[in-house]
Scaffold this motif. Structure first.
Motif, PDB file in Angstrom:
ATOM      1  N   VAL A  16       0.567  -1.101  -0.028  1.00 24.03           N
ATOM      2  CA  VAL A  16      -0.029   0.035   0.051  1.00 24.03           C
ATOM      3  C   VAL A  16       0.388   0.852   0.054  1.00 24.03           C
ATOM      4  CG1 VAL A  16      -1.889   1.606   0.691  1.00 24.03           C
ATOM      5  CG2 VAL A  16      -1.887  -1.320   1.110  1.00 24.03           C
ATOM      6  N   ALA A  17       0.739   1.776  -1.233  1.00 22.22           N
ATOM      7  CA  ALA A  17       1.643   3.023  -1.166  1.00 22.22           C
ATOM      8  C   ALA A  17       0.934   4.367  -1.505  1.00 22.22           C
ATOM      9  CB  ALA A  17       2.486   2.879  -1.812  1.00 22.22           C
ATOM     10  N   GLY A  18       1.010   5.546  -0.969  1.00 19.84           N
ATOM     11  CA  GLY A  18       0.543   6.649  -1.669  1.00 19.84           C
ATOM     12  C   GLY A  18       1.254   7.694  -2.746  1.00 19.84           C
ATOM     13  N   HIS A  19       1.526   8.882  -2.374  1.00 23.94           N
ATOM     14  CA  HIS A  19       1.855   9.463  -3.368  1.00 23.94           C
ATOM     15  C   HIS A  19       3.567   9.973  -2.682  1.00 23.94           C
ATOM     16  CE1 HIS A  19       0.038  10.121  -7.541  1.00 23.94           C
ATOM     17  NE2 HIS A  19      -1.089  10.595  -6.388  1.00 23.94           N
ATOM     18  N   ARG A  20       3.072  10.204  -1.444  1.00 23.32           N
ATOM     19  CA  ARG A  20       4.194  10.739  -0.281  1.00 23.32           C
ATOM     20  C   ARG A  20       4.315   9.695   0.490  1.00 23.32           C
ATOM     21  NH1 ARG A  20       1.704  15.477   2.059  1.00 23.32           N
ATOM     22  NH2 ARG A  20       3.724  15.544   3.673  1.00 23.32           N
ATOM     23  N   PHE A  21       4.065   9.087   0.625  1.00 22.08           N
ATOM     24  CA  PHE A  21       3.914   7.954   1.933  1.00 22.08           C
ATOM     25  C   PHE A  21       3.928   5.856   1.573  1.00 22.08           C
ATOM     26  CE2 PHE A  21       1.892  11.185   3.553  1.00 22.08           C
ATOM     27  CZ  PHE A  21       2.625  11.467   4.535  1.00 22.08           C
ATOM     28  N   ARG A  22       3.906   5.096   2.433  1.00 17.14           N
ATOM     29  CA  ARG A  22       4.099   4.452   2.222  1.00 17.14           C
ATOM     30  C   ARG A  22       4.234   2.770   3.695  1.00 17.14           C
ATOM     31  NH1 ARG A  22       6.991  -0.850   2.238  1.00 17.14           N
ATOM     32  NH2 ARG A  22       6.226  -1.882   0.170  1.00 17.14           N
ATOM     33  N   LEU A  23       2.813   1.917   3.196  1.00 14.22           N
ATOM     34  CA  LEU A  23       2.427   1.241   4.643  1.00 14.22           C
ATOM     35  C   LEU A  23       3.745   0.103   4.290  1.00 14.22           C
ATOM     36  CD1 LEU A  23      -1.025   1.606   4.861  1.00 14.22           C
ATOM     37  CD2 LEU A  23       0.794   1.968   7.137  1.00 14.22           C
ATOM     38  N   PRO A  24       4.688  -0.650   5.395  1.00 16.89           N
ATOM     39  CA  PRO A  24       5.318  -1.789   5.732  1.00 16.89           C
ATOM     40  C   PRO A  24       4.004  -3.054   4.836  1.00 16.89           C
ATOM     41  CG  PRO A  24       5.500  -1.339   7.580  1.00 16.89           C
ATOM     42  CD  PRO A  24       4.009  -0.325   6.720  1.00 16.89           C
ATOM     43  N   ASP A  25       4.497  -3.897   4.250  1.00 19.06           N
ATOM     44  CA  ASP A  25       3.528  -5.045   3.952  1.00 19.06           C
ATOM     45  C   ASP A  25       3.269  -5.908   5.176  1.00 19.06           C
ATOM     46  OD1 ASP A  25       3.285  -4.508   1.250  1.00 19.06           O
ATOM     47  OD2 ASP A  25       4.954  -5.917   0.383  1.00 19.06           O
ATOM     48  N   SER A  26       2.298  -6.216   5.820  1.00 16.49           N
ATOM     49  CA  SER A  26       1.669  -6.803   6.934  1.00 16.49           C
ATOM     50  C   SER A  26       0.594  -7.870   6.806  1.00 16.49           C
ATOM     51  CB  SER A  26       1.668  -5.705   8.226  1.00 16.49           C
ATOM     52  OG  SER A  26       1.254  -4.716   7.009  1.00 16.49           O
ATOM     53  N   GLU A  27       1.397  -8.310   7.873  1.00 13.78           N
ATOM     54  CA  GLU A  27       0.048  -9.336   8.479  1.00 13.78           C
ATOM     55  C   GLU A  27      -0.412  -9.111   9.857  1.00 13.78           C
ATOM     56  OE1 GLU A  27      -0.499 -11.938   6.029  1.00 13.78           O
ATOM     57  OE2 GLU A  27       0.513 -10.797   3.950  1.00 13.78           O
ATOM     58  N   PHE A  28      -1.695  -9.958   9.661  1.00 14.01           N
ATOM     59  CA  PHE A  28      -2.648  -9.619  11.455  1.00 14.01           C
ATOM     60  C   PHE A  28      -2.661 -11.062  11.695  1.00 14.01           C
ATOM     61  CE2 PHE A  28      -1.807  -5.367   9.473  1.00 14.01           C
ATOM     62  CZ  PHE A  28      -1.439  -4.516  10.158  1.00 14.01           C
ATOM     63  N   MET A  29      -2.428 -11.200  12.040  1.00 18.72           N
ATOM     64  CA  MET A  29      -2.939 -12.759  12.791  1.00 18.72           C
ATOM     65  C   MET A  29      -4.065 -12.525  13.640  1.00 18.72           C
ATOM     66  SD  MET A  29      -1.241 -14.716  10.654  1.00 18.72           S
ATOM     67  CE  MET A  29      -0.219 -14.383   9.268  1.00 18.72           C
ATOM     68  N   PRO A  30      -4.745 -14.189  14.135  1.00 16.36           N
ATOM     69  CA  PRO A  30      -5.510 -13.582  15.545  1.00 16.36           C
ATOM     70  C   PRO A  30      -5.261 -13.502  16.142  1.00 16.36           C
ATOM     71  CG  PRO A  30      -5.963 -15.348  13.266  1.00 16.36           C
ATOM     72  CD  PRO A  30      -4.775 -14.925  13.261  1.00 16.36           C
ATOM     73  N   THR A  52      -9.089   3.070   6.203  1.00 12.02           N
ATOM     74  CA  THR A  52     -10.958   3.021   5.741  1.00 12.02           C
ATOM     75  C   THR A  52     -11.404   3.487   4.281  1.00 12.02           C
ATOM     76  OG1 THR A  52     -10.904   5.680   6.323  1.00 12.02           O
ATOM     77  CG2 THR A  52     -10.834   4.225   8.035  1.00 12.02           C
ATOM     78  N   GLY A  53     -11.102   3.444   3.725  1.00 12.58           N
ATOM     79  CA  GLY A  53     -10.968   3.503   1.536  1.00 12.58           C
ATOM     80  C   GLY A  53     -11.882   4.580   1.201  1.00 12.58           C
ATOM     81  N   VAL A  54     -11.643   5.323   2.267  1.00 11.35           N
ATOM     82  CA  VAL A  54     -12.491   6.596   2.256  1.00 11.35           C
ATOM     83  C   VAL A  54     -11.482   7.513   0.956  1.00 11.35           C
ATOM     84  CG1 VAL A  54     -12.275   9.423   2.827  1.00 11.35           C
ATOM     85  CG2 VAL A  54     -13.299   7.663   4.469  1.00 11.35           C
ATOM     86  N   SER A  55      -9.647   7.373   0.705  1.00  9.56           N
ATOM     87  CA  SER A  55      -8.721   7.273  -0.416  1.00  9.56           C
ATOM     88  C   SER A  55      -7.719   5.962  -0.645  1.00  9.56           C
ATOM     89  CB  SER A  55      -7.814   8.810   0.420  1.00  9.56           C
ATOM     90  OG  SER A  55      -8.448  10.011   0.715  1.00  9.56           O
ATOM     91  N   PRO A  56      -8.569   5.531  -1.720  1.00 10.42           N
ATOM     92  CA  PRO A  56      -7.492   4.357  -1.777  1.00 10.42           C
ATOM     93  C   PRO A  56      -6.508   5.116  -2.428  1.00 10.42           C
ATOM     94  CG  PRO A  56      -9.651   4.743  -2.151  1.00 10.42           C
ATOM     95  CD  PRO A  56     -10.076   5.516  -2.325  1.00 10.42           C
ATOM     96  N   PRO A  57      -5.484   3.754  -1.980  1.00  8.56           N
ATOM     97  CA  PRO A  57      -3.857   4.253  -2.526  1.00  8.56           C
ATOM     98  C   PRO A  57      -3.575   4.520  -3.378  1.00  8.56           C
ATOM     99  CG  PRO A  57      -4.448   2.099  -1.713  1.00  8.56           C
ATOM    100  CD  PRO A  57      -5.264   2.566  -1.934  1.00  8.56           C
ATOM    101  N   VAL A  58      -2.349   4.912  -4.347  1.00 10.18           N
ATOM    102  CA  VAL A  58      -1.926   4.838  -5.138  1.00 10.18           C
ATOM    103  C   VAL A  58      -2.202   3.675  -6.089  1.00 10.18           C
ATOM    104  CG1 VAL A  58      -0.697   5.327  -7.359  1.00 10.18           C
ATOM    105  CG2 VAL A  58      -1.282   6.934  -5.395  1.00 10.18           C
ATOM    106  N   LYS A  59      -1.097   2.659  -5.289  1.00  6.52           N
ATOM    107  CA  LYS A  59      -1.549   1.230  -5.469  1.00  6.52           C
ATOM    108  C   LYS A  59      -1.146   0.705  -4.137  1.00  6.52           C
ATOM    109  CE  LYS A  59       3.619   1.388  -5.608  1.00  6.52           C
ATOM    110  NZ  LYS A  59       4.962   0.846  -5.971  1.00  6.52           N
TER     111      LYS A  59
END
Lengths: 224, 273
Positions: A16-30, A52-59
């Motif tokens: 998940v990445a936008g124009h300025r920021f990027r979220l590291p790949d992550s898996e959230f386990m139970p 929340t899906g209000v602004s979907p990322p660039v990719k």
């Protein structure tokens, strides 16, 4: 990551990445508690709007129980978002509903639970926040505009908890809150997490001292 | 080429009102407006199943209370005064000797036209502005996003019950207005001109066919649908700034008044002329 891991994770972020920021790949386990730390308000807002899906990322993709939030159709999206309990920093309350109506809105909308059945649970949760008796009754009849930001956050937290979600995401729940109140809120959140062994709790946390006290199995940092 | 075109234009064409861009913009705006109204009406019609959800029913009941019940005071005052003035004028014009003629004119003026129109104007004044501003502020504060986040489709929760509630309330308010106006008008005539109240009412009842009643109800229903959809549309269009809110409210009210008069003319032309 193996296919079995993919099945096990209830919530995942992939590239998940936008124009300025990027979220590291992550898996959230139970059962996992995760912190996503943000260096600035801009970062935190971007992460919140992205999740929340209000602004979907660039990719990239946000996977909830194996389904992509961003690729979901308009008809499928509400069902996906409903899987998660969202606790916005500003409360996200509906301004023309009183506190009580705000609290029971999602649970009565989705589960058809009658208001009377929720009274006990609401009283119990607010008692954990040291709000009882006349103070609780006064709080329940207030419109959101008359509430203190802390009260709005309490209501958002309890509202999300009433849905008993398996995944709950908190947006900076302790920012701008006095230490004692923050401790009380953290205890409620921690106990709620422990109630269900499969529950995933995700905190978006700004760079502030109290954030370090939030217990987490894993910490991710937003990359600029 | 430009010069030749300019010289070929008649004088009226160069009038500001008739410039192509001035002519075009209102026309396009009108098309966009009606497209929006029909979209909301179609959405409402195809999502009536939302009424199985308790909070949606609560919004519907609140809308009925606000548009219908809370408006009864204002409706009563205006109906009382309008009825007294109109029936008083008719009696003074025709004379008190012919209650049938009074009743006939009354039907034409009050029941067919003014009753539904005045009721609609009261609903516009009270509910249109309130609905448009409420929805606009909800959008600006991010409450629509908040609802989506909770898995609640804002149109199902906010628009469907508002449009249905306001429509039914407007039709009901129209009937209420007519009853108050007719009764109060004849009471005034009875007190001032010594015309029997019973005879006056009887002559109205004789002339009042189910068709007349249905037409008044139809007007109330159509006006209600349009007022509700227009108010919601203008409220939902506000996205960026608080300064857009008063503009949206004013536009909603003005557009509603114009549309209601146009629709009234169309219905009257189709069914009575």
């Amino acid at each position: 990551m193996t296919p079995s891991d993919e099945q096990a994770s209830v919530f995942a972020l992939r590239g998940v990445a936008g124009h300025r920021f990027r979220l590291p790949d992550s898996e959230f386990m139970p059962g996992q508690t995760a912190r996503i730390t943000c260096a600035s308000q801009d970062e935190r807002l971007w992460v919140w709007k992205t999740l929340t899906g209000v602004s979907p990322p660039v990719k990239g993709n946000l996977i909830i129980r194996g389904r992509s939030l961003y690729r979901a159709s308009a008809a499928e999206r509400p069902a996906l978002l409903r899987e998660i309990g969202w606790v916005p920093q500003d409360g996200g309350l509906v301004s023309n509903l009183k506190t009580w109506e705000n609290l029971i809105l999602p649970v009565s909308y989705h589960k058809g639970t009658a208001a009377a059945e929720l009274e006990e649970e609401v009283t119990r949760l607010f008692a954990r926040l040291a709000v009882t008796g006349p103070a609780l009754r006064a709080l329940m009849s207030c419109l959101p505009d008359r509430l203190h930001p802390l009260e709005q956050r309490w209501i958002a937290t309890v509202r999300a908890m009433l849905m008993r979600p398996d995944i709950i995401v908190y947006d900076a729940p302790f920012s701008g809150v006095e230490r004692d109140h923050a401790q009380t809120l953290l205890r409620l959140i921690t106990d709620f997490h422990r109630e269900n062994p499969a529950r995933v709790s995700v905190f978006l946390l700004p760079n502030e001292p109290f954030s370090e006290r939030v217990p987490a199995d894993v910490t991710y940092a937003v990359e600029s | 080429v430009r010069e030749r075109t300019t010289t070929r234009r008649p004088d009226w064409f160069n009038n500001r009102v008739l410039k192509p861009e001035t002519l075009g913009r209102p026309f396009v705006n009108m098309l966009i407006y009606w497209r929006g109204v029909f979209y909301l009406l179609r959405y409402t019609l195809t999502h009536l199943s939302a009424f199985t959800i308790a909070p949606v029913r609560a919004v519907f009941e609140r809308q009925i209370y606000f548009t219908g019940i809370q408006a009864l005071g204002a409706i009563s005052y205006i109906a009382l005064i309008a009825g007294a003035i109109i029936i008083g004028q008719i009696t003074s014009l025709i004379g008190s000797a012919s209650p049938q003629a009074t009743a006939r004119v009354l039907l034409w003026v009050l029941v067919r036209e003014l009753g539904p129109l005045l009721s609609a104007i009261i609903v516009i004044a009270r509910s249109s502005a309130a609905t448009a501003s409420e929805l606009a502020l909800m959008g600006l504060r991010g409450e629509l996003d908040s609802l989506r986040r909770m898995g609640i489709e804002p149109f199902d929760y906010l628009i469907v019950p508002r449009i249905t509630g306001m429509t039914l309330a407007t039709a009901a308010v129209t009937v209420y207005f007519l009853i108050i106006a007719v009764v109060s008008g004849f009471v005034v005539v009875w007190l001032t001109n010594d015309v029997s109240f019973g005879v006056s009412i009887e002559s109205v009842v004789v002339l009042l066919t189910p068709f007349e009643v249905l037409m008044s109800l139809l007007k109330g229903f159509v006006f209600g649908l349009t007022i509700a959809a227009t108010s919601c549309l203008y409220g939902l269009r506000v996205e960026s700034s608080v300064t857009d809110v008063p503009r949206a409210v004013t536009s909603a009210v003005l557009r509603n008044v114009i549309t209601v008069f146009v629709l009234d003319a169309i219905i009257t032309y189709l069914f009575f002329l």
